[in-house]
Motif scaffolding. Structure first.
Motif, short mmCIF file in Angstrom:
data_model
loop_
_atom_site.label_atom_id
_atom_site.label_comp_id
_atom_site.label_asym_id
_atom_site.label_seq_id
_atom_site.Cartn_x
_atom_site.Cartn_y
_atom_site.Cartn_z
N PHE A 66 59.37 76.06 12.99
CA PHE A 66 60.15 76.07 14.23
C PHE A 66 61.11 77.24 14.24
O PHE A 66 61.21 77.99 15.23
CB PHE A 66 60.90 74.74 14.37
CG PHE A 66 61.84 74.69 15.55
CD1 PHE A 66 61.36 74.72 16.85
CD2 PHE A 66 63.21 74.60 15.35
CE1 PHE A 66 62.23 74.66 17.94
CE2 PHE A 66 64.09 74.54 16.43
CZ PHE A 66 63.59 74.58 17.72
N MET A 67 61.82 77.46 13.13
CA MET A 67 62.79 78.56 13.09
C MET A 67 62.09 79.91 13.16
O MET A 67 62.59 80.84 13.80
CB MET A 67 63.64 78.46 11.81
CG MET A 67 64.57 77.26 11.78
SD MET A 67 65.64 77.10 13.24
CE MET A 67 66.66 78.56 13.08
N ASP A 68 60.95 80.05 12.52
CA ASP A 68 60.19 81.31 12.58
C ASP A 68 59.84 81.65 14.02
O ASP A 68 60.05 82.77 14.48
CB ASP A 68 58.93 81.19 11.72
CG ASP A 68 58.16 82.50 11.62
OD1 ASP A 68 58.79 83.57 11.57
OD2 ASP A 68 56.92 82.43 11.55
N GLY A 69 59.33 80.67 14.77
CA GLY A 69 58.98 80.91 16.17
C GLY A 69 60.19 81.19 17.04
O GLY A 69 60.17 82.03 17.93
N LEU A 70 61.27 80.48 16.77
CA LEU A 70 62.51 80.65 17.54
C LEU A 70 63.10 82.04 17.31
O LEU A 70 63.47 82.74 18.27
CB LEU A 70 63.50 79.57 17.13
CG LEU A 70 64.90 79.62 17.73
CD1 LEU A 70 64.85 79.45 19.24
CD2 LEU A 70 65.77 78.55 17.10
N LEU A 71 63.19 82.47 16.06
CA LEU A 71 63.73 83.79 15.76
C LEU A 71 62.83 84.88 16.34
O LEU A 71 63.33 85.88 16.88
CB LEU A 71 63.88 83.97 14.25
CG LEU A 71 64.90 83.07 13.57
CD1 LEU A 71 64.76 83.14 12.06
CD2 LEU A 71 66.31 83.41 13.98
N ALA A 72 61.53 84.70 16.25
CA ALA A 72 60.60 85.67 16.84
C ALA A 72 60.81 85.77 18.35
O ALA A 72 60.78 86.87 18.91
CB ALA A 72 59.16 85.28 16.52
N ALA A 73 61.02 84.65 19.01
CA ALA A 73 61.25 84.67 20.46
C ALA A 73 62.49 85.48 20.81
O ALA A 73 62.51 86.22 21.80
CB ALA A 73 61.36 83.24 20.99
N ALA A 74 63.54 85.36 19.99
CA ALA A 74 64.76 86.13 20.24
C ALA A 74 64.50 87.63 20.08
O ALA A 74 64.96 88.44 20.90
CB ALA A 74 65.87 85.68 19.29
N VAL A 75 63.75 87.99 19.06
CA VAL A 75 63.43 89.40 18.84
C VAL A 75 62.57 89.95 19.98
O VAL A 75 62.85 91.00 20.55
CB VAL A 75 62.72 89.60 17.48
CG1 VAL A 75 62.11 90.99 17.37
CG2 VAL A 75 63.70 89.35 16.35
N ILE A 76 61.54 89.22 20.34
CA ILE A 76 60.63 89.68 21.39
C ILE A 76 61.36 89.82 22.71
O ILE A 76 61.15 90.79 23.44
CB ILE A 76 59.41 88.74 21.48
CG1 ILE A 76 58.57 88.86 20.21
CG2 ILE A 76 58.60 89.00 22.73
CD1 ILE A 76 57.55 87.76 20.01
N ARG A 77 62.24 88.86 23.03
CA ARG A 77 62.98 88.93 24.29
C ARG A 77 63.87 90.17 24.35
O ARG A 77 63.89 90.90 25.33
CB ARG A 77 63.84 87.69 24.50
CG ARG A 77 64.67 87.82 25.80
CD ARG A 77 65.70 86.75 25.95
NE ARG A 77 65.08 85.48 26.29
CZ ARG A 77 65.77 84.37 26.46
NH1 ARG A 77 67.09 84.35 26.32
NH2 ARG A 77 65.15 83.25 26.78
#
Length: 143
Positions: A66-77
């Motif tokens: 969950f944290m991996d996907g969440l952090l990736a979403a912040a970077v991508i955004r």
């Protein structure tokens, strides 16, 4: 929606279902997000039996994913480029249990030409259960 997913309580105020394309995320969801375009990305999931270990606690692997996907979403955004994880650090602080909403928030802390850094946390009822940071390889968009 399968039988277990029908047991999900109403999402927290402002959260909507997050449509993910990858089979891993679809299998391990469902996930929810709060729409917005600010620096902080917010996502959540409702702890179902498939997310738990034999003690009825959310499995550390689930929290890590969950944290991996969440952090990736912040970077991508914020970086506006696809990114893949090259390092993930997770600190487990407290337990999350079946039937609880696990809420997460993350933000990009720095982005260079080729790499980006992010940090975030997941919490349940105001208590932090996980803190994480990660480094991502920024990718070029496919044409």
């Amino acid at each position: 929606m399968n039988e277990a997913e029908s047991e999900i309580s109403t999402p927290p105020d402002g959260f909507e279902p997050l449509i993910r394309k990858g089979a891993f995320s679809v299998h391990n969801g469902p996930f929810f997000f709060r729409p917005g375009d600010g620096e902080v990305v917010e996502q959540a999931f409702y702890a179902l039996p498939r997310h738990a270990n034999g003690l009825g606690l959310v499995h550390g692997g689930m929290l890590s994913a969950f944290m991996d996907g969440l952090l990736a979403a912040a970077v991508i955004r914020q970086a506006r480029r696809p990114a893949v994880t090259i390092h993930l650090s997770v600190d487990y602080l407290h337990m999350a249990r079946l039937g609880e909403w696990v809420m997460g928030e993350a933000r990009l802390t720095r982005a260079g030409k080729d790499v980006a850094f992010a940090e975030g946390r997941a919490h349940v009822g105001g208590r932090d259960v996980v803190r994480a940071s990660a480094i991502f390889k920024l990718m070029n968009r496919e044409r």
